[in-house]
Design a protein around this motif. Structure first.
Motif, PDB file in Angstrom:
ATOM      1  N   HIS A  21      56.132   6.701  60.534  1.00  0.00           N
ATOM      2  CA  HIS A  21      57.568   6.418  60.411  1.00  0.00           C
ATOM      3  C   HIS A  21      58.224   6.379  61.790  1.00  0.00           C
ATOM      4  O   HIS A  21      59.036   5.483  62.066  1.00  0.00           O
ATOM      5  CB  HIS A  21      58.235   7.479  59.550  1.00  0.00           C
ATOM      6  N   ARG A  22      57.851   7.316  62.679  1.00  0.00           N
ATOM      7  CA  ARG A  22      58.444   7.373  64.021  1.00  0.00           C
ATOM      8  C   ARG A  22      57.990   6.218  64.901  1.00  0.00           C
ATOM      9  O   ARG A  22      58.786   5.658  65.659  1.00  0.00           O
ATOM     10  CB  ARG A  22      58.076   8.692  64.719  1.00  0.00           C
ATOM     11  N   HIS A  23      56.721   5.882  64.822  1.00  0.00           N
ATOM     12  CA  HIS A  23      56.140   4.957  65.791  1.00  0.00           C
ATOM     13  C   HIS A  23      56.016   3.518  65.303  1.00  0.00           C
ATOM     14  O   HIS A  23      55.999   2.589  66.115  1.00  0.00           O
ATOM     15  CB  HIS A  23      54.760   5.466  66.221  1.00  0.00           C
ATOM     16  N   TYR A  24      55.917   3.329  63.978  1.00  0.00           N
ATOM     17  CA  TYR A  24      55.685   1.989  63.447  1.00  0.00           C
ATOM     18  C   TYR A  24      56.615   1.633  62.291  1.00  0.00           C
ATOM     19  O   TYR A  24      56.429   0.595  61.643  1.00  0.00           O
ATOM     20  CB  TYR A  24      54.226   1.864  62.966  1.00  0.00           C
ATOM     21  N   GLY A  25      57.592   2.459  62.060  1.00  0.00           N
ATOM     22  CA  GLY A  25      58.465   2.270  60.903  1.00  0.00           C
ATOM     23  C   GLY A  25      59.274   0.998  60.912  1.00  0.00           C
ATOM     24  O   GLY A  25      59.759   0.568  59.862  1.00  0.00           O
ATOM     25  N   SER A  26      59.430   0.375  62.076  1.00  0.00           N
ATOM     26  CA  SER A  26      60.230  -0.849  62.150  1.00  0.00           C
ATOM     27  C   SER A  26      59.542  -2.042  61.498  1.00  0.00           C
ATOM     28  O   SER A  26      60.198  -3.038  61.176  1.00  0.00           O
ATOM     29  CB  SER A  26      60.539  -1.187  63.615  1.00  0.00           C
ATOM     30  N   PHE A  27      58.215  -1.955  61.296  1.00  0.00           N
ATOM     31  CA  PHE A  27      57.509  -3.130  60.757  1.00  0.00           C
ATOM     32  C   PHE A  27      56.558  -2.801  59.621  1.00  0.00           C
ATOM     33  O   PHE A  27      55.916  -3.714  59.089  1.00  0.00           O
ATOM     34  CB  PHE A  27      56.750  -3.853  61.878  1.00  0.00           C
ATOM     35  N   MET A  28      56.440  -1.538  59.229  1.00  0.00           N
ATOM     36  CA  MET A  28      55.534  -1.219  58.128  1.00  0.00           C
ATOM     37  C   MET A  28      56.024   0.000  57.360  1.00  0.00           C
ATOM     38  O   MET A  28      56.765   0.826  57.881  1.00  0.00           O
ATOM     39  CB  MET A  28      54.113  -0.973  58.639  1.00  0.00           C
ATOM     40  N   LYS A  29      55.598   0.083  56.111  1.00  0.00           N
ATOM     41  CA  LYS A  29      55.927   1.229  55.286  1.00  0.00           C
ATOM     42  C   LYS A  29      55.069   2.407  55.723  1.00  0.00           C
ATOM     43  O   LYS A  29      53.845   2.285  55.850  1.00  0.00           O
ATOM     44  CB  LYS A  29      55.667   0.909  53.814  1.00  0.00           C
ATOM     45  N   PRO A  30      55.684   3.565  55.976  1.00  0.00           N
ATOM     46  CA  PRO A  30      54.908   4.722  56.428  1.00  0.00           C
ATOM     47  C   PRO A  30      53.805   5.105  55.444  1.00  0.00           C
ATOM     48  O   PRO A  30      54.024   5.181  54.237  1.00  0.00           O
ATOM     49  CB  PRO A  30      55.964   5.827  56.544  1.00  0.00           C
ATOM     50  N   THR A  31      52.621   5.315  55.974  1.00  0.00           N
ATOM     51  CA  THR A  31      51.455   5.682  55.177  1.00  0.00           C
ATOM     52  C   THR A  31      50.450   6.359  56.081  1.00  0.00           C
ATOM     53  O   THR A  31      50.481   6.186  57.304  1.00  0.00           O
ATOM     54  CB  THR A  31      50.807   4.436  54.526  1.00  0.00           C
ATOM     55  N   TRP A  32      49.531   7.116  55.498  1.00  0.00           N
ATOM     56  CA  TRP A  32      48.417   7.678  56.271  1.00  0.00           C
ATOM     57  C   TRP A  32      47.178   6.800  56.150  1.00  0.00           C
ATOM     58  O   TRP A  32      46.189   7.045  56.822  1.00  0.00           O
ATOM     59  CB  TRP A  32      48.085   9.097  55.797  1.00  0.00           C
ATOM     60  N   ARG A  33      47.262   5.782  55.339  1.00  0.00           N
ATOM     61  CA  ARG A  33      46.092   4.941  55.086  1.00  0.00           C
ATOM     62  C   ARG A  33      45.917   3.865  56.163  1.00  0.00           C
ATOM     63  O   ARG A  33      46.877   3.231  56.582  1.00  0.00           O
ATOM     64  CB  ARG A  33      46.210   4.270  53.718  1.00  0.00           C
ATOM     65  N   GLU A  87      54.874  -0.511  69.312  1.00  0.00           N
ATOM     66  CA  GLU A  87      55.298   0.878  69.478  1.00  0.00           C
ATOM     67  C   GLU A  87      56.817   0.962  69.424  1.00  0.00           C
ATOM     68  O   GLU A  87      57.505   0.306  70.202  1.00  0.00           O
ATOM     69  CB  GLU A  87      54.794   1.429  70.816  1.00  0.00           C
ATOM     70  N   ASP A  88      57.334   1.749  68.480  1.00  0.00           N
ATOM     71  CA  ASP A  88      58.782   1.867  68.296  1.00  0.00           C
ATOM     72  C   ASP A  88      59.434   2.835  69.273  1.00  0.00           C
ATOM     73  O   ASP A  88      60.645   2.746  69.506  1.00  0.00           O
ATOM     74  CB  ASP A  88      59.098   2.324  66.866  1.00  0.00           C
ATOM     75  N   VAL A  89      58.676   3.770  69.834  1.00  0.00           N
ATOM     76  CA  VAL A  89      59.250   4.750  70.759  1.00  0.00           C
ATOM     77  C   VAL A  89      59.294   4.133  72.154  1.00  0.00           C
ATOM     78  O   VAL A  89      58.242   3.889  72.756  1.00  0.00           O
ATOM     79  CB  VAL A  89      58.429   6.050  70.772  1.00  0.00           C
ATOM     80  N   PRO A  90      60.479   3.857  72.691  1.00  0.00           N
ATOM     81  CA  PRO A  90      60.573   3.139  73.968  1.00  0.00           C
ATOM     82  C   PRO A  90      59.783   3.780  75.106  1.00  0.00           C
ATOM     83  O   PRO A  90      59.155   3.078  75.900  1.00  0.00           O
ATOM     84  CB  PRO A  90      62.078   3.141  74.257  1.00  0.00           C
ATOM     85  N   SER A  91      59.793   5.095  75.190  1.00  0.00           N
ATOM     86  CA  SER A  91      59.130   5.776  76.301  1.00  0.00           C
ATOM     87  C   SER A  91      57.609   5.665  76.249  1.00  0.00           C
ATOM     88  O   SER A  91      56.932   5.970  77.238  1.00  0.00           O
ATOM     89  CB  SER A  91      59.531   7.254  76.326  1.00  0.00           C
ATOM     90  N   LEU A  92      57.079   5.227  75.130  1.00  0.00           N
ATOM     91  CA  LEU A  92      55.623   5.142  74.974  1.00  0.00           C
ATOM     92  C   LEU A  92      55.097   3.713  74.961  1.00  0.00           C
ATOM     93  O   LEU A  92      53.897   3.500  74.795  1.00  0.00           O
ATOM     94  CB  LEU A  92      55.188   5.847  73.682  1.00  0.00           C
TER      95      LEU A  92
END
Length: 222
Positions: A72-84, A209-214
């Motif tokens: 959700h933090r890192h890829y939530g802008s383009f995908m539904k959060p999942t552990w799969r 990567e959604d987190v700008p600093s990373l």
């Protein structure tokens, strides 16, 4: 996919699989590793699964929930959060800078990592020891934190060693790696150009990567 199955199509790709994907830049060591696997004559069928020791790290409900939060933090802008891990498109090659036992314990202990201080703990799907033994630590249907920007779609392979030169010079280890990479490529139809070293992560077309600093974060291995 090049090197998977039989026929002229497989042999045609052998001519220059690296050149087609690298154009103006020199091939990386990870590409040399993956390309070597298809430089030999293609078999009559898809490659066999190499011997793999199933040695899973704990990955229960809490760790899965942490992975969902991470996505959700890192890829939530383009995908539904999942552990799969769904339809992986990339294989990332690493080396451990530690022994197998130390690496295993680092991945198994679900505590914030020392670099980014996030949960879940880092991990890779496979670790290849110096004797050529392939250990699988995590199911291929589960995401692992091994490469910022690519965890959502990448299989991680660690090699026990302290440099890429050491790994490439270990015949048993690199032979096992070639067999594993080829089997994974053919199983998931991953293109050779998408078998990359960690150091190449920022140039992957799948890097998000959604987190700008990373967004520029990577490592120097391979």
């Amino acid at each position: 996919t090049a090197g998977c199955g039989s026929g002229a199509a497989s042999r045609r790709v052998h001519a220059s699989p690296v050149a087609a994907s690298t154009s103006a830049r020199r091939p990386s060591r990870a590409e040399v590793v993956s390309t070597a696997a298809v430089g030999r004559p293609a078999p009559s069928s898809s490659p066999r699964k190499p011997p793999i020791v199933w040695d899973p790290i704990p990955f229960g409900p809490l760790r899965k929930a942490q992975m969902v939060a991470y996505v959700h933090r890192h890829y939530g802008s383009f995908m539904k959060p999942t552990w799969r891990l769904i339809d992986p498109r990339v294989i990332v090659i690493h080396y451990t800078e530690a022994s197998f036992s130390s690496t295993y314990n680092t991945f198994a202990n679900d505590i914030p990592d020392s670099e980014l201080h996030e949960l879940p703990a880092t991990c890779a799907h496979f670790v290849i020891n110096t004797d050529g033994t392939i250990y699988q630590l995590v199911s291929l249907g589960t995401m692992c934190r091994h490469t910022v920007g690519l965890n959502w779609t990448a299989i991680g392979i660690e090699h026990v060693g302290y440099s890429d030169a050491q790994v490439l010079g270990d015949q048993r280890q690199i032979s096992a790696s070639l067999r594993l990479v080829r089997w994974l490529r053919c199983r998931f139809k991953i293109q050779i150009k998408n078998v990359i070293g960690h150091n190449e992560s920022l140039s992957s077309p799948y890097h998000h990567e959604d987190v700008p600093s990373l967004r520029d974060q990577t490592h120097s291995d391979f």
